[in-house]
Design an enzyme around this catalytic site. Structure first.
Site, mmCIF file in Angstrom:
data_model
loop_
_atom_site.group_PDB
_atom_site.id
_atom_site.type_symbol
_atom_site.label_atom_id
_atom_site.label_comp_id
_atom_site.label_asym_id
_atom_site.label_seq_id
_atom_site.Cartn_x
_atom_site.Cartn_y
_atom_site.Cartn_z
ATOM 1 N N GLY A 6 -4.595 -4.171 -3.772
ATOM 2 C CA GLY A 6 -5.557 -3.116 -4.089
ATOM 3 C C GLY A 6 -4.751 -1.895 -4.474
ATOM 4 O O GLY A 6 -4.097 -1.300 -3.630
ATOM 5 N N HIS A 7 -4.713 -1.586 -5.764
ATOM 6 C CA HIS A 7 -3.899 -0.472 -6.260
ATOM 7 C C HIS A 7 -4.806 0.680 -6.667
ATOM 8 O O HIS A 7 -5.626 0.539 -7.572
ATOM 9 C CB HIS A 7 -3.030 -0.935 -7.438
ATOM 10 C CG HIS A 7 -2.002 -1.955 -7.043
ATOM 11 N ND1 HIS A 7 -1.096 -2.501 -7.902
ATOM 12 C CD2 HIS A 7 -1.727 -2.506 -5.824
ATOM 13 C CE1 HIS A 7 -0.322 -3.341 -7.252
ATOM 14 N NE2 HIS A 7 -0.687 -3.377 -5.994
ATOM 15 N N GLY A 14 1.585 3.020 -2.562
ATOM 16 C CA GLY A 14 1.129 3.956 -3.602
ATOM 17 C C GLY A 14 1.587 3.522 -4.984
ATOM 18 O O GLY A 14 1.717 4.331 -5.905
ATOM 19 N N LYS A 15 1.802 2.203 -5.135
ATOM 20 C CA LYS A 15 2.300 1.652 -6.406
ATOM 21 C C LYS A 15 1.357 1.979 -7.565
ATOM 22 O O LYS A 15 1.792 2.381 -8.645
ATOM 23 C CB LYS A 15 2.473 0.127 -6.285
ATOM 24 C CG LYS A 15 3.479 -0.279 -5.222
ATOM 25 C CD LYS A 15 3.532 -1.793 -5.042
ATOM 26 C CE LYS A 15 2.301 -2.392 -4.398
ATOM 27 N NZ LYS A 15 2.092 -2.018 -2.994
ATOM 28 N N ASP A 71 0.806 -1.230 0.000
ATOM 29 C CA ASP A 71 0.000 0.000 0.000
ATOM 30 C C ASP A 71 0.836 1.275 0.000
ATOM 31 O O ASP A 71 0.426 2.315 0.523
ATOM 32 C CB ASP A 71 -0.963 0.025 1.206
ATOM 33 C CG ASP A 71 -1.863 -1.189 1.225
ATOM 34 O OD1 ASP A 71 -2.178 -1.696 0.136
ATOM 35 O OD2 ASP A 71 -2.254 -1.621 2.320
ATOM 36 N N GLN A 119 1.994 -5.979 -3.270
ATOM 37 C CA GLN A 119 2.444 -6.082 -1.866
ATOM 38 C C GLN A 119 3.740 -5.285 -1.680
ATOM 39 O O GLN A 119 3.954 -4.316 -2.395
ATOM 40 C CB GLN A 119 2.619 -7.563 -1.460
ATOM 41 C CG GLN A 119 1.309 -8.329 -1.316
ATOM 42 C CD GLN A 119 0.733 -8.840 -2.609
ATOM 43 O OE1 GLN A 119 1.392 -9.544 -3.336
ATOM 44 N NE2 GLN A 119 -0.519 -8.523 -2.900
HETATM 45 P P1 GDP Z 1 -0.747 0.405 -3.543
HETATM 46 O O1 GDP Z 1 -1.324 -0.894 -3.082
HETATM 47 O O2 GDP Z 1 0.730 0.475 -3.328
HETATM 48 O O3 GDP Z 1 -1.121 0.755 -4.956
HETATM 49 O O4 GDP Z 1 -1.374 1.537 -2.600
HETATM 50 P P2 GDP Z 1 -2.926 1.661 -2.151
HETATM 51 O O5 GDP Z 1 -3.718 2.150 -3.302
HETATM 52 O O6 GDP Z 1 -3.384 0.416 -1.493
HETATM 53 O O7 GDP Z 1 -2.802 2.720 -1.000
HETATM 54 C C1 GDP Z 1 -2.287 3.994 -1.198
HETATM 55 C C2 GDP Z 1 -3.363 5.008 -0.813
HETATM 56 O O8 GDP Z 1 -2.768 6.263 -0.673
HETATM 57 C C3 GDP Z 1 -4.437 5.182 -1.871
HETATM 58 O O9 GDP Z 1 -5.641 5.528 -1.245
HETATM 59 C C4 GDP Z 1 -3.918 6.340 -2.708
HETATM 60 O O10 GDP Z 1 -4.957 7.052 -3.368
HETATM 61 C C5 GDP Z 1 -3.289 7.183 -1.636
HETATM 62 N N1 GDP Z 1 -2.124 7.978 -2.056
HETATM 63 C C6 GDP Z 1 -1.126 7.656 -2.921
HETATM 64 N N2 GDP Z 1 -0.181 8.625 -2.924
HETATM 65 C C7 GDP Z 1 -0.590 9.554 -2.052
HETATM 66 C C8 GDP Z 1 -0.017 10.790 -1.586
HETATM 67 O O11 GDP Z 1 1.065 11.203 -1.981
HETATM 68 N N3 GDP Z 1 -0.727 11.492 -0.641
HETATM 69 C C9 GDP Z 1 -1.925 11.055 -0.166
HETATM 70 N N4 GDP Z 1 -2.540 11.791 0.751
HETATM 71 N N5 GDP Z 1 -2.485 9.904 -0.576
HETATM 72 C C10 GDP Z 1 -1.814 9.159 -1.495
HETATM 73 P P1 IMO Z 2 -0.899 -4.130 -2.286
HETATM 74 O O1 IMO Z 2 -0.440 -4.675 -3.621
HETATM 75 C C1 IMO Z 2 -1.009 -4.594 2.045
HETATM 76 C C2 IMO Z 2 -1.092 -8.682 3.617
HETATM 77 C C3 IMO Z 2 -2.362 -9.137 4.315
HETATM 78 C C4 IMO Z 2 -1.779 -10.128 5.289
HETATM 79 C C5 IMO Z 2 -0.651 -10.778 4.503
HETATM 80 C C6 IMO Z 2 -1.035 -12.097 3.839
HETATM 81 O O2 IMO Z 2 -2.189 -3.412 -2.345
HETATM 82 O O3 IMO Z 2 0.196 -3.372 -1.636
HETATM 83 P P2 IMO Z 2 -2.591 -12.799 1.802
HETATM 84 O O4 IMO Z 2 -3.978 -12.394 1.425
HETATM 85 O O5 IMO Z 2 -1.567 -12.475 0.774
HETATM 86 O O6 IMO Z 2 -2.515 -14.221 2.260
HETATM 87 O O7 IMO Z 2 -2.242 -11.914 3.113
HETATM 88 O O8 IMO Z 2 -0.291 -9.842 3.501
HETATM 89 N N1 IMO Z 2 -1.303 -8.165 2.247
HETATM 90 C C7 IMO Z 2 -1.236 -6.876 1.926
HETATM 91 N N2 IMO Z 2 -1.053 -5.764 2.697
HETATM 92 N N3 IMO Z 2 -1.104 -4.463 0.705
HETATM 93 C C8 IMO Z 2 -1.261 -5.550 -0.080
HETATM 94 O O9 IMO Z 2 -1.217 -5.469 -1.438
HETATM 95 C C9 IMO Z 2 -1.374 -6.828 0.518
HETATM 96 N N4 IMO Z 2 -1.552 -8.074 0.058
HETATM 97 C C10 IMO Z 2 -1.489 -8.884 1.120
HETATM 98 O O10 IMO Z 2 -2.994 -8.055 4.941
HETATM 99 O O11 IMO Z 2 -1.196 -9.451 6.382
HETATM 100 MG MG MG Z 3 -2.869 -1.566 -1.812
#
Ligand code: GDP
Ligand code: IMO
Ligand code: MG
Length: 425
Positions: free
Chosen positions: A40-41, A15-16, A13, A224
């Site tokens: 979840g991206h 911010g990929k 998470d 991840q």
């Molecule tokens: P990912 O799994 O690495 O793609 O990241 P996620 O989407 O799960 O989580 C990142 C969260 O931070 C999302 O809700 C983005 O919209 C938000 N986000 C990304 N970059 C920034 C930033 O620079 N500032 C803020 N406030 N939010 C950001």
């Molecule tokens: P993105 O790509 C954050 C965490 C789960 C759990 C552990 C194992 O959005 O960064 P699993 O379902 O793979 O068996 O869970 O890994 N986890 C993540 N945490 N971002 C993710 O993906 C994750 N994918 C799995 O919360 O702790």
């Molecule tokens: Mg994510």
């Protein structure tokens, strides 16, 4: 042409999704190399927010080809939902979205097995997203899995039935309370498989080799983060794939010497969702403030993310394991308004100061040693130029660069595509 990688350096998470979307304009092909719908991206642009789980984050661009690689595990039901969610965006999936025949399929019973396994662990549960990731990769390495290419064969349903029957026996073996209606789940599954079969299946390694010969630009997208890597993460509280750079080689068939830039993404602080050790975790108002301002809730499960200070020991480790060439610091805006900030620079462990992650990172007597920084008050979300960043933020950035010995190329100051500052131009 060489291939670039983009991957998370923390517990996911980072911010990929935002940055892959931002960078796609410079690439012909975006290729996801591991993980599945546990990811979840999030992408934001033109006032729209979108969350992708299996589909690569370059899908919104007009011309980029998006490849789901062999290292990915696919749940047809979730995949179909993702496609439905994108329907209104006029995306030509038929030509732009390609799926590796060697990617493995998540069956409904894999999800049930995930739930049974987690329930059986009680307090020691991993905190899995329950998307069937672990059981699917187990069947892959156990050489029992069903792959996308199998769906093109006449007898795949026989193979399915055999495997599903075995899974049901295993679920019973767990002897835990997992309620399910397999008939209903299978109905959805078979329907979704038919929808997926309308997409283009390819021999993705061959496709990517050809693309390299034709000098196409390729960005490999990780899911991840490094601390969730099956080998190098905080085992057993990890996911079931290699989230680190090596995962792009095995997950796409890209040779190590073809990799050029490795973009490592990290938040200006740290978050973690699910169970497991987190040395710099905060349980005070600072942590609560990060969670609130940063909207730290899982993009896949909606669970609250645990928050804490940046851990430089862990960051350096991730940079080393991946061979990161450029850093990208996300969510700097979330730290605006903190009087002081802290960064973990070492740990106190068994009476000694150490600067590496010990094998037993869960140890109760592992205590971070912090360096303090002055915060900044300004709202930085509208800034476009690195020179305009507050002086104290510049010092925070400089310290990280000096410690990790890699430059920060992007400072992200908001979730939108446009809220992105390119540094060191
Ligand atoms: P990912 O799994 O690495 O793609 O990241 P996620 O989407 O799960 O989580 C990142 C969260 O931070 C999302 O809700 C983005 O919209 C938000 N986000 C990304 N970059 C920034 C930033 O620079 N500032 C803020 N406030 N939010 C950001
Ligand atoms: P993105 O790509 C954050 C965490 C789960 C759990 C552990 C194992 O959005 O960064 P699993 O379902 O793979 O068996 O869970 O890994 N986890 C993540 N945490 N971002 C993710 O993906 C994750 N994918 C799995 O919360 O702790
Ligand atoms: Mg994510």
């Amino acid at each position: 042409m060489a291939v670039d990688l983009l991957l998370g350096l923390q517990w996911g998470d980072e911010g990929k999704g935002k940055i892959v979307d931002y960078l796609t304009k410079d690439y012909n092909i975006i290729a996801r190399f591991q993980g599945g719908p546990n990811a979840g991206h999030t992408l934001e642009f033109d006032g729209i927010k979108h969350v992708l789980h299996t589909i690569p984050s370059g899908i919104f661009h007009k011309t980029a080809i998006n490849v789901v690689g062999n290292g990915v595990v696919i749940d047809p039901v979730i995949f179909q939902k993702e496609l439905d969610g994108l329907a209104k965006f006029d995306i030509n999936f038929r030509d732009k979205l390609l799926i590796s025949r060697k990617a493995h399929i998540i069956l409904p019973t894999h999800r049930l097995l995930d739930a049974a396994s987690e329930t059986s662990k009680g307090k020691a549960k991993i905190g899995s997203t329950l998307k069937g990731i672990g059981p699917t990769y187990m069947d892959k390495t156990g050489r029992n899995g069903i792959r996308v290419g199998d769906l093109e064969l006449d007898n795949w349903k026989e193979k399915y039935r055999q495997l599903a029957n075995k899974h049901q026996a295993l679920i019973e073996f767990y002897n835990v309370d997992v309620q399910y209606d397999l008939k209903e789940l299978e109905l959805q599954f078979f329907e979704a498989v038919e929808a997926i079969k309308k997409l283009k299946f390819i021999d993705s390694e061959e496709y990517l080799h050809q693309a390299q010969e034709e000098n196409k630009t390729i960005l490999a997208e990780g899911a991840q983060g490094s601390l969730l890597d099956i080998d190098f993460g905080t085992y057993p509280f990890v996911t079931s794939s290699n989230t680190t750079a090596a995962g792009a080689c095995t997950g796409l068939g890209i040779a190590p010497n073809k990799i050029k830039n490795v973009y490592g993404i990290f938040k200006a602080y740290t978050t973690r969702v699910g169970s497991g050790p987190f040395p710099t975790e905060l349980f005070d108002e600072n942590g609560a403030r990060m969670a609130k301002v940063g909207h730290e809730f899982g993009a896949t499960t909606g669970r609250p993310r645990r928050c804490g200070w940046l851990d430089l020991v862990a960051l350096k480790y991730a940079v080393q394991v991946n061979g990161v060439t450029e850093l990208m610091m996300m969510k700097a805006d979330v730290l605006s308004g903190f009087e002081t900030l802290k960064v973990g620079v070492a740990y106190r462990y068994k009476g000694e100061e150490i600067k590496h992650l010990p094998y037993n990172i869960e140890a109760e007597n592992l205590e971070p040693i912090y360096k303090e920084f002055s915060g900044w008050k300004e709202d930085i979300t509208k800034l476009k130029n690195e020179n305009d960043l507050p002086q104290t933020l510049k010092e925070y950035i400089k310290f990280i660069e000096d410690e990790v010995k890699v430059l920060i190329k992007i400072v992200s100051v908001g979730p939108d595509r446009t809220e992105t500052i390119i540094k060191n131009q």
